[in-house]
Design a protein around this motif. Structure first.
Motif, mmCIF file in Angstrom:
data_model
loop_
_atom_site.group_PDB
_atom_site.id
_atom_site.type_symbol
_atom_site.label_atom_id
_atom_site.label_comp_id
_atom_site.label_asym_id
_atom_site.label_seq_id
_atom_site.Cartn_x
_atom_site.Cartn_y
_atom_site.Cartn_z
ATOM 1 N N GLY A 122 14.184 26.800 97.026
ATOM 2 C CA GLY A 122 14.195 27.120 98.463
ATOM 3 C C GLY A 122 15.329 28.047 98.860
ATOM 4 N N ALA A 123 16.123 28.492 97.910
ATOM 5 C CA ALA A 123 17.133 29.509 98.230
ATOM 6 C C ALA A 123 16.433 30.867 98.346
ATOM 7 C CB ALA A 123 18.188 29.550 97.126
ATOM 8 N N ASP A 124 17.143 31.833 98.950
ATOM 9 C CA ASP A 124 16.550 33.163 99.157
ATOM 10 C C ASP A 124 17.366 34.163 98.344
ATOM 11 O OD1 ASP A 124 16.232 35.788 100.169
ATOM 12 O OD2 ASP A 124 15.475 35.015 102.068
ATOM 13 N N VAL A 125 16.727 34.834 97.401
ATOM 14 C CA VAL A 125 17.466 35.683 96.463
ATOM 15 C C VAL A 125 18.182 36.834 97.168
ATOM 16 C CG1 VAL A 125 15.613 37.293 95.798
ATOM 17 C CG2 VAL A 125 17.381 36.686 94.145
ATOM 18 N N GLN A 126 17.615 37.312 98.265
ATOM 19 C CA GLN A 126 18.299 38.415 98.968
ATOM 20 C C GLN A 126 19.584 37.907 99.630
ATOM 21 O OE1 GLN A 126 14.827 40.020 101.151
ATOM 22 N NE2 GLN A 126 15.230 41.961 100.111
ATOM 23 N N GLN A 127 19.546 36.681 100.120
ATOM 24 C CA GLN A 127 20.770 36.119 100.710
ATOM 25 C C GLN A 127 21.816 35.862 99.624
ATOM 26 O OE1 GLN A 127 19.584 32.705 103.057
ATOM 27 N NE2 GLN A 127 18.357 33.950 104.467
ATOM 28 N N ALA A 178 25.413 37.715 99.375
ATOM 29 C CA ALA A 178 26.635 36.897 99.339
ATOM 30 C C ALA A 178 27.510 37.253 98.132
ATOM 31 C CB ALA A 178 26.265 35.411 99.318
ATOM 32 N N ILE A 179 26.896 37.478 96.992
ATOM 33 C CA ILE A 179 27.735 37.807 95.823
ATOM 34 C C ILE A 179 28.146 39.282 95.831
ATOM 35 C CG2 ILE A 179 26.793 35.944 94.377
ATOM 36 C CD1 ILE A 179 25.304 38.166 92.773
ATOM 37 N N GLY A 180 27.277 40.137 96.381
ATOM 38 C CA GLY A 180 27.536 41.577 96.355
ATOM 39 C C GLY A 180 28.690 41.997 97.254
ATOM 40 N N THR A 181 29.045 41.152 98.218
ATOM 41 C CA THR A 181 30.176 41.490 99.087
ATOM 42 C C THR A 181 31.514 41.237 98.389
ATOM 43 O OG1 THR A 181 29.825 39.341 100.083
ATOM 44 C CG2 THR A 181 29.049 41.226 101.343
ATOM 45 N N PRO A 227 27.662 45.608 95.635
ATOM 46 C CA PRO A 227 26.307 45.353 96.152
ATOM 47 C C PRO A 227 25.161 46.067 95.437
ATOM 48 C CG PRO A 227 27.434 46.961 97.532
ATOM 49 C CD PRO A 227 28.393 46.606 96.437
ATOM 50 N N LYS A 228 25.463 47.055 94.594
ATOM 51 C CA LYS A 228 24.363 47.850 94.040
ATOM 52 C C LYS A 228 23.662 47.144 92.884
ATOM 53 C CE LYS A 228 26.400 52.265 95.257
ATOM 54 N NZ LYS A 228 27.107 53.431 94.726
ATOM 55 N N PHE A 229 22.394 47.534 92.687
ATOM 56 C CA PHE A 229 21.630 47.033 91.542
ATOM 57 C C PHE A 229 21.480 45.514 91.529
ATOM 58 C CE2 PHE A 229 19.977 49.441 87.875
ATOM 59 C CZ PHE A 229 19.908 50.674 88.504
#
Ligand code: NAD
Ligand code: UGA
Length: 469
Positions: A242-247, A251-254, A260-262
């Protein structure tokens, strides 16, 4: 100065067009054994689709940029010879399915040796296994009949990505030149650096030893592909929890250490190089006895295969465990947007997987021709990069239709699968498409580019990668 480039493909063509554009004082000739390709480079319909490429070619072509099949003449006259031929994965013999097939490279080296009556800098532009320059050096030296002719080999791997090739060539993050740490090696490095210095700041022109430059290219692709496999692995976990991969990616890309790329989860990475180069890297590791290292990198490819398979299984299970005789609209066949290239596109595996379960695929891509799609779906693995492969799997093609547009593909379909992130797909009138489909109508968004909430309001059952239902 005269530059010749052997191989008028996705790399040779655009790269040399940019060199010619930025260096009007240098004559640049791109040669290829494929006459059809050369004719296309000399026409208004270039052999590859790449935003901005035509403008660059148009400005330089006929001035100091030429495309020719007269390989002997132009290589013979050149001071610098770039070799940008294909280096596919071997399909037979020792290392089949893993090692790089250097047949084309060796052919190019023999050609250079046989026509050279003056010394030359030979530049490895193709992606090659580490230590290739050593082997190529031997082929060059031992096959040249003219006394006094010397070859200095440089490694100058290309980092452009398709779809953004022109921008990548105009403003590269870096240019890498590897050469021998000798007087003549350093001189050759400087000669090539001075070509790039016509438009690239000196601090972005990196130099290294030959083996580091060769290995840096394989490593760069391995790291890039690893990021995709890592986020794709997490997408599977997201779907299960139920997690959302874009979120998660945001969160990790910041974190500036991650960046954030790739980090776009997808139906799997494609393209002619990621898989080939990782297999090649793994094979090199195996050949020097580094089994654990080989296995580590091989996992990046395994995870990619798993992601494509997982996508197919999800479609089948969502559609009540059967896709038999169901029409499925496939939106996008190219391996990424803004290119017509289909080499190793995930669409091949997804379509084949669906067809094996009895589905009928109706495929639409704005830049890929029907002939290309039929060719891809009948080519055995690893054979697409060879001109005379034997076709198989004709039964596949009975269940493939290439649609002239997205509406025709959706007409009477049970599902739409988004396999390429073309911008145009976002702007469609999905209500109108929904009205033409069987119900329940499904959408499987393999690129997470659509407005899923809105599609659900329309009535679609939406499955998006790494996202809650
Ligand atoms: P490609 O298949 O599009 O082009 C290679 C060309 O070389 C073909 O047109 C072929 O006819 C020609 N060729 C082969 N042998 C020849 C010979 N002896 N004489 C003359 N021509 C010959 O391949 P590509 O995508 O341009 O890739 C070339 C190399 O660059 C590969 O090693 C690849 O890994 C690497 N690379 C590709 C990309 C990319 O985005 N496609 C990016 C970076 C690096
Ligand atoms: C890649 C590298 O990005 C280039 O630096 C390199 O020069 C080139 O390979 C090469 O050696 O051939 P390319 O394959 O053209 O370039 O395109 P990418 O933008 O890297 O995309 C590769 C695949 O990964 C595509 O299928 C794309 O859709 C997929 N991808 C990319 C994802 O699934 N998620 C992402 O976040 C990024």
């Amino acid at each position: 100065m005269k530059i010749a480039c052997i191989g008028a493909g996705y790399v040779g063509g655009p790269t040399m067009a940019m060199v010619a554009l930025k260096c009007p004082d240098i004559e640049v000739v791109v040669v290829d054994i494929n006459e059809e390709r050369i004719n296309a480079w000399n026409s208004d319909k270039l052999p590859i689709y790449e935003p901005g490429l035509f403008e660059v070619v148009k400005e330089a072509r006929g001035r100091n940029l030429f495309f020719s099949t007269d390989t002997k003449k132009h290589i013979g006259e050149a001071d610098i010879v770039f070799v940008s031929v294909n280096t596919p994965t071997k399909s037979t013999g020792i290392g089949a399915g893993k090692a790089a097939d250097l047949t084309y490279w060796e052919g190019a080296a023999r050609l250079i040796a046989s026509v050279s009556t003056s010394s030359k800098i030979v530049v490895e532009k193709s992606t090659v296994p580490v230590k290739t320059a050593e082997a190529i050096g031997k082929v060059l030296q031992r096959n040249c009949a003219t006394p006094g002719v010397e070859f200095e080999i440089l490694s100058n791997p290309e980092f452009l990505a398709e779809g953004t090739a022109i921008e990548d060539l105009r403003h590269p993050d870096r240019v890498l030149i590897g050469g021998a740490d000798t007087v003549s090696g350093r001189k050759a490095i400087e000669t090539l650096a001075s070509v790039y210095a016509h438009w690239i700041p000196r601090e972005r022109i990196l130099t290294a030893n030959l083996w580091s430059a060769e290995l840096a290219k394989l490593t760069a692709n391995a790291f890039l592909a690893q990021r995709i496999s890592s986020i794709n692995a997490i997408s599977a976990l997201c779907e299960a929890t139920g997690a959302d991969v874009q979120q998660v990616a945001h969160a990790i890309g910041t974190d500036s250490r991650i960046g954030p790329k790739f980090l776009n989860a997808s139906v799997g990475f494609g393209g002619s190089c990621f898989q080939k180069d990782i297999l090649n890297l793994s094979y090199v590791c195996e050949s020097v006895g580094l089994k654990e290292v080989a296995e580590y990198w091989y996992q990046v490819v395994s995870m990619n295969d798993y992601q494509k398979q997982r996508f197919v299984e999800r479609i089948i299970s969502a559609m009540f465990n059967t896709v038999s005789k169901k029409k499925i609209a496939i939106y996008g066949f190219a391996f990424k947007k803004d290119t017509g290239d289909t080499r190793e596109t995930p669409a091949i595996d997804v379509c084949k997987g669906l067809i094996r379960d009895g589905a009928k695929c109706s495929i639409y891509d704005p830049e890929v021709t029907p002939e290309q799609i039929f060719r891809d779906l009948s080519a055995p693995k690893f054979e697409w990069d060879r001109p005379n492969y034997s076709r198989s799997a004709s039964h596949m093609l009975e269940n493939v239709q290439v649609a002239p547009d997205a509406t025709a593909a959706a007409e009477g379909a049970h599902a739409i699968c988004i396999l390429t992130e073309w911008d145009a797909f976002k702007a469609y009138d999905y209500q109108a498409l929904y009205d033409k489909m069987h119900k329940p109508a499904f959408i499987f968004d393999g690129r997470n580019i659509l407005d899923h909430a809105k599609l659900r309001e329309t009535g679609f059952i939406v499955y998006a990668l790494g996202k809650p239902l």
